[in-house]
Enzyme design. Structure first.
Site, PDB file in Angstrom:
ATOM      1  N   ARG A 136       0.836  -1.210   0.000  1.00 21.24           N
ATOM      2  CA  ARG A 136       0.000   0.000   0.000  1.00 21.24           C
ATOM      3  C   ARG A 136       0.873   1.264   0.000  1.00 21.24           C
ATOM      4  NH1 ARG A 136      -1.178   4.916   1.821  1.00 21.24           N
ATOM      5  NH2 ARG A 136      -0.482   4.230   3.874  1.00 21.24           N
ATOM      6  N   ASP A 137       1.537   1.531   1.107  1.00 11.77           N
ATOM      7  CA  ASP A 137       2.313   2.774   1.212  1.00 11.77           C
ATOM      8  C   ASP A 137       3.435   2.795   0.182  1.00 11.77           C
ATOM      9  OD1 ASP A 137       3.040   5.214   2.228  1.00 11.77           O
ATOM     10  OD2 ASP A 137       4.041   4.430   3.995  1.00 11.77           O
ATOM     11  N   HIS A 148       6.484   4.232  12.553  1.00 12.16           N
ATOM     12  CA  HIS A 148       6.514   4.180  11.090  1.00 12.16           C
ATOM     13  C   HIS A 148       7.559   5.196  10.630  1.00 12.16           C
ATOM     14  CE1 HIS A 148       4.336   3.914   7.079  1.00 12.16           C
ATOM     15  NE2 HIS A 148       5.020   5.045   6.932  1.00 12.16           N
ATOM     16  N   ASN A 208      10.159   4.339   2.650  1.00  9.21           N
ATOM     17  CA  ASN A 208       9.969   3.674   3.932  1.00  9.21           C
ATOM     18  C   ASN A 208      11.204   2.883   4.299  1.00  9.21           C
ATOM     19  OD1 ASN A 208       7.228   3.819   2.442  1.00  9.21           O
ATOM     20  ND2 ASN A 208       6.668   3.502   4.566  1.00  9.21           N
ATOM     21  N   CYS A 242      10.128   7.803  -4.300  1.00  9.59           N
ATOM     22  CA  CYS A 242       9.862   8.023  -5.711  1.00  9.59           C
ATOM     23  C   CYS A 242      11.166   7.849  -6.474  1.00  9.59           C
ATOM     24  CB  CYS A 242       9.316   9.417  -5.944  1.00  9.59           C
ATOM     25  SG  CYS A 242       9.113   9.774  -7.692  1.00  9.59           S
ATOM     26  N   HIS A 292      10.534   6.689   7.842  1.00  6.11           N
ATOM     27  CA  HIS A 292      11.065   6.778   6.483  1.00  6.11           C
ATOM     28  C   HIS A 292      12.565   7.028   6.577  1.00  6.11           C
ATOM     29  CE1 HIS A 292       7.402   7.116   3.778  1.00  6.11           C
ATOM     30  NE2 HIS A 292       6.932   6.809   4.971  1.00  6.11           N
TER      31      HIS A 292
END
Lengths: 306, 306
Positions: A19-20, A211, A253, A244, A213
Site C-alpha cells: 500500500r504505502d 513508522h 519507507n 519516488c 522513512h
C-alpha cells in the site's frame, strides 16, 4: 552494563509495501503482480500486511484495484490483511470485500491533514469516530495513524503535545493501537524517544507503533531507539519501496529486510524468513525493472568465502 | 527515563572518504580533484581527515599520488591530516612529506590479514612495533585499526576476545587510539555493544573508535549503539563513498552527512557544517558523474514549504 537494555523479545512487523510503497510508484502495478507479491510476503512470514486502500480511484489510481486484490488473496488464518479507509464509504467497500482490519490516517498538523485528506485534524477525528465505531460493530480491528508526528513539510516541527492529544483521541474512539509516522524522514533517535516517552506516560507500549522513512538515513537508528522504549510494533516496506524513483530526495519507507536483519541480529524475533522476504521483493524488482533501495536486499547475508 | 542515556557531548568525526572512499573507486581521481575535495572537507569543519596511504602504487594505484596531495594541501593548524602506512618504508615516505599523523591497519583474523596485508596478525604487529616507535620518536600521532572486528569474509564471525587482544597490543605498542572496523557491514547494535563492553573493561572510551560500513543498513544504528557505550570517535565517509558502484552488494562506508545529521539532531556536537560538507561531496559527484549514496546528501535538510 549493556546500555541497549531490555529490548522486546519479539516485534510485530507491519508490512506496508503493497500500500504505502506501491501507492508511490508512478505507474500502476498490475493486480496479478500485486497479488503474487503479497502472497510471497505472507509466505515469508509477515503476519500483518497493508494490502491497499479504499480511497477515490481518481485520486489514487494505484489503489483502484484494491477490491480485486482482496478478492484474489488466498485466505490465511494467521495473516491480517489491512486496508486504509478514509471514511464510511471506504469502510463499506472494505466490509463488502470481507476485510477484517482497517486503518485510519490523520496527522499531527492541520496543514498536512488539509493537504492530504482535505480536512482538519479535528474534522478527520469526527469522521473516524463513526468509522471506527461501525468497523468495530462489524468485528473489525482498527489501527490509527498520525502522520508528520515529528516534522511537517507545511508547519515545521510537530508539537509533541499535539501528537499526544491526537494519539489519545484515536485510542479513545476505539483504535486498537496507533502508529506515529515520521512521514518525511526527518526524526533522529533522541526526538523519537522524547515523543515516545511523552506518549507512554498515558498509553501502554503495546498500543503504540512506529513508522519511519529513511529519507536521511536515520530510520533503523530510530527503530532501535523505539525498541529501547518498549515499542514492539514497527512498520516497514519490502525492498524499501515507497520512495519516488525519479525524485532522489524522496527516499522511502524503512526497508523490511533491513529491519528484520537488524532485529534478528539482536536476538529480537520477527518470524520473518529473510530469504523468502527477499524473494518477494525481487519479484517486484523484476516487474519494475529496477533495483529497490533496501541495503540488505542488495547485499544479502554476510558470506564466508571458502 | 530516556533510555538513550548520556551520550557524549561531542564526537570526533574522522573523515575517511579521500582514502578509504576513493581507494575503492575503479578509476583514479585526479590529484587536483582530491585536493579540492579535501580542502572543501576541511572548510566544512572536519578536523580529522584521512588523506591517502603510502602503500605500493602498483597495488593501490588510486593512492599513488599521496605525496603530491600532501604537498599541495594548505597547512591548517586545526586539521589533522592522516595517512595510512603499512611499514617503515611507508612511514619514511610519510615523514618526508611532513605528515604528522599516521594509521596502521591489521585485522582480527589471520585469514583477512593474509589476504589484505600479506602477513598474519602477529606478523603485522611485529612490523608495527617498530613503525609506531619510529613514528612517535618523530613526534607523530599514530592510530591503529582492527579490520573485520565483527565478521570476516574468510573466517566468519570474529572472536571478540581476539579483537580485544589485538586492540590491547596496538595500544601497548604506542597507538593513541584504535578503531574497530565492521569491514563488511555485518554487525548489528547488540553485537557492537557486546564487543565494546569487552574492550572498555580495559581501555578508556577515548582510546577506542568505531568504523562502520552500511552494507546492510545498520551503520547509523551501530553508531548510536557505540555512543551509548561512551565512544566519541566515529569514522565516516563523505557522500558514503567507499562502495563499489559496479557491485551493488558492496555498499560503502557510513556517510558523514548522515552521521552528522543524526548526531546534531540528538544535540551531539560534531563541529561540521552540513551544508559545506554536502558541497564537498557534490564537488566529487560532479567529477564522478554520479550520485553518491548518502541519504542526507540526496535529501537535504527537512524543509518547510511556504
Amino acid at each position: 552494563m549493556i546500555p541497549l537494555g531490555n529490548l522486546p523479545e519479539s516485534v510485530r512487523v507491519v508490512e506496508v509495501g503493497p500500500r504505502d510503497g506501491l501507492q508511490n510508484e508512478p505507474e500502476h502495478v498490475p493486480t496479478d503482480v500485486k497479488v503474487a507479491f503479497i502472497e510471497a510476503l505472507a509466505e515469508g512470514g509477515l503476519r500483518w500486511i497493508e494490502v491497499g486502500s479504499f480511497v477515490r480511484p481518481d485520486r489514487v489510481p494505484q489503489m483502484a484495484d484494491t477490491v480485486e486484490v482482496f478478492r484474489r488473496l488466498k485466505p490465511r488464518q494467521d495473516v491480517t490483511y489491512l486496508a486504509l479507509v478514509p471514511n464510511l464509504r471506504g469502510l463499506e467497500r472494505a466490509a463488502a470485500c470481507g476485510v477484517r482490519a482497517v486503518a485510519v490516517f490523520t496527522a499531527a498538523t492541520d496543514a498536512f491533514a488539509q493537504a492530504n485528506i482535505g480536512t482538519t485534524v479535528e474534522g478527520s477525528l469526527r469522521t473516524f469516530r463513526e468509522v471506527v465505531a461501525t468497523a468495530r460493530e462489524a468485528g473489525m480491528l482498527v489501527r490509527g495513524y498520525v502522520s508528520v508526528a515529528w516534522w511537517c513539510p507545511y508547519s515545521g516541527r510537530a508539537d509533541p503535545r499535539r501528537v499526544r492529544e491526537v494519539v489519545l483521541e484515536l485510542l479513545e474512539i476505539g483504535c486498537a493501537d496507533v502508529g506515529v509516522a515520521d512521514t518525511v524522514g526527518a526524526a533522529t533517535p533522541r526526538e523519537v524517544q522524547e515523543l515516545l516517552e511523552l506518549l507512554l506516560r498515558d498509553v501502554p507500549a503495546d498500543r503504540v507503533g512506529v513508522h519511519f522513512h529513511d529519507t536521511r538515513g536515520t530510520a533503523l537508528a530510530n527503530v532501535l531507539a523505539s525498541l529501547q522504549m518498549g515499542i514492539a510494533t514497527v512498520d516497514a516496506s519490502a525492498g524499501g519501496l515507497g520512495g519516488c524513483p525519479f525524485a532522489p530526495g524522496a527516499l522511502g519507507n524503512v526497508s523490511t529486510e533491513d529491519v528484520v536483519y537488524m532485529l534478528e541480529g539482536m536476538g529480537v524475533r520477527t518470524g520473518v524468513d529473510l530469504e523468502r522476504l527477499c524473494a518477494a521483493s525481487r519479484l517486484l524488482e523484476a516487474h519494475l525493472g529496477r533495483r529497490l533501495p533496501s541495503r540488505y536486499l542488495q547485499a544479502g547475508p554476510p558470506r564466508q568465502l571458502t
